[in-house]
Every structure is written in structure tokens, then in C-alpha cells.
Write a protein that holds these residues in place. Sequence first.
Motif, short mmCIF file in Angstrom:
data_model
loop_
_atom_site.label_atom_id
_atom_site.label_comp_id
_atom_site.label_asym_id
_atom_site.label_seq_id
_atom_site.Cartn_x
_atom_site.Cartn_y
_atom_site.Cartn_z
N ASN A 7 0.91 -1.23 -0.14
CA ASN A 7 0.03 -0.05 0.08
C ASN A 7 0.67 1.10 0.02
O ASN A 7 1.70 1.97 0.99
CB ASN A 7 -0.92 0.34 1.41
N SER A 36 -7.46 5.80 1.24
CA SER A 36 -6.08 5.31 2.43
C SER A 36 -5.76 5.71 3.73
O SER A 36 -5.65 7.20 4.23
CB SER A 36 -5.03 4.71 1.96
N ASN A 38 -3.29 5.41 6.62
CA ASN A 38 -2.32 4.93 7.33
C ASN A 38 -1.96 5.83 8.69
O ASN A 38 -1.89 6.43 9.34
CB ASN A 38 -0.98 4.23 6.18
N ARG A 39 -1.14 4.77 9.00
CA ARG A 39 -0.40 4.49 10.76
C ARG A 39 0.85 5.83 10.23
O ARG A 39 0.93 7.02 11.59
CB ARG A 39 0.52 4.05 11.70
N LYS A 40 1.58 6.70 9.76
CA LYS A 40 2.04 7.52 9.07
C LYS A 40 1.05 8.27 8.62
O LYS A 40 0.90 7.79 6.94
CB LYS A 40 3.40 6.95 8.79
N ASN A 54 -4.08 6.19 -2.75
CA ASN A 54 -2.84 5.49 -2.95
C ASN A 54 -3.32 4.64 -3.81
O ASN A 54 -4.13 4.54 -4.47
CB ASN A 54 -2.95 4.74 -1.65
N ASN A 78 11.79 2.61 2.99
CA ASN A 78 11.39 3.30 4.45
C ASN A 78 12.20 4.32 5.00
O ASN A 78 12.12 5.20 5.26
CB ASN A 78 10.10 2.67 5.15
N THR A 89 3.58 0.87 3.19
CA THR A 89 2.90 -0.65 3.85
C THR A 89 2.83 -1.28 2.74
O THR A 89 2.04 -1.67 1.99
CB THR A 89 1.91 -0.08 4.95
#
Length: 101
Positions: A7, A36, A38-40, A54, A78, A89
Motif C-alpha cells: 500500500n 487510505s 495509514n499509521r504514518k 494510494n 522507508n 506499508t
Amino acid sequence: MKMLYINFNISTLPAIMKIINDNGIHDYQIVDKALSINRKGDPRLDNAVWPGYNSLIFIPCKNNEKADLVLKNIKLHNKNAFTDDEIITACKWDIEEYIYE
């Protein structure tokens, strides 16, 4: 056999395609537009408040070593990302059956 789910912000597609091609992956599916959170990074919901979107790539891997190399290269990407929005991700899981013939 493994399945990779990747992703990413659409802006990182060239980097991901390089990782895929450099690892000899020739069997994958791209889902062009995925909304999307996401955590970040910022949400990408393709609206006025959260613009952008995304994309997803699914990779069925008969060779587990190739799957591990792709994930290793995503981790390296990353680590060198300039912003949280460039972070990719990914996850890997077992496939019980894959029909392709």
C-alpha cells in the motif's frame, strides 16, 4: 507460496516498480486508486480536505526468497524516505492455493 500486499502513495509508484523489477517479479496486480488512512503520513481520501490517493499492489510469490527481498527493499526505501507520506506499508501471508493455469 506467499502473497505480498503493498500500500503506497501513488507518488512512490516508480520506486516500487523498480523494487519489483529489480527482484525479477513478473506476476502482480495493481489497484490504481485506493483511499487510505495509514499509521504514518496524511490520510489520502481524494477529497478537498485530504487530497491524493494510494495504490495497491498484490504479488503472489512462489519463491519465498523473492518475497523476502521485496520486503527488505521496501524497508530500505522507508528508512530513506524524506517524509512520512513516502512510507510504503506491506505485509506477507501464506496462500493455500493459487490457480494460474
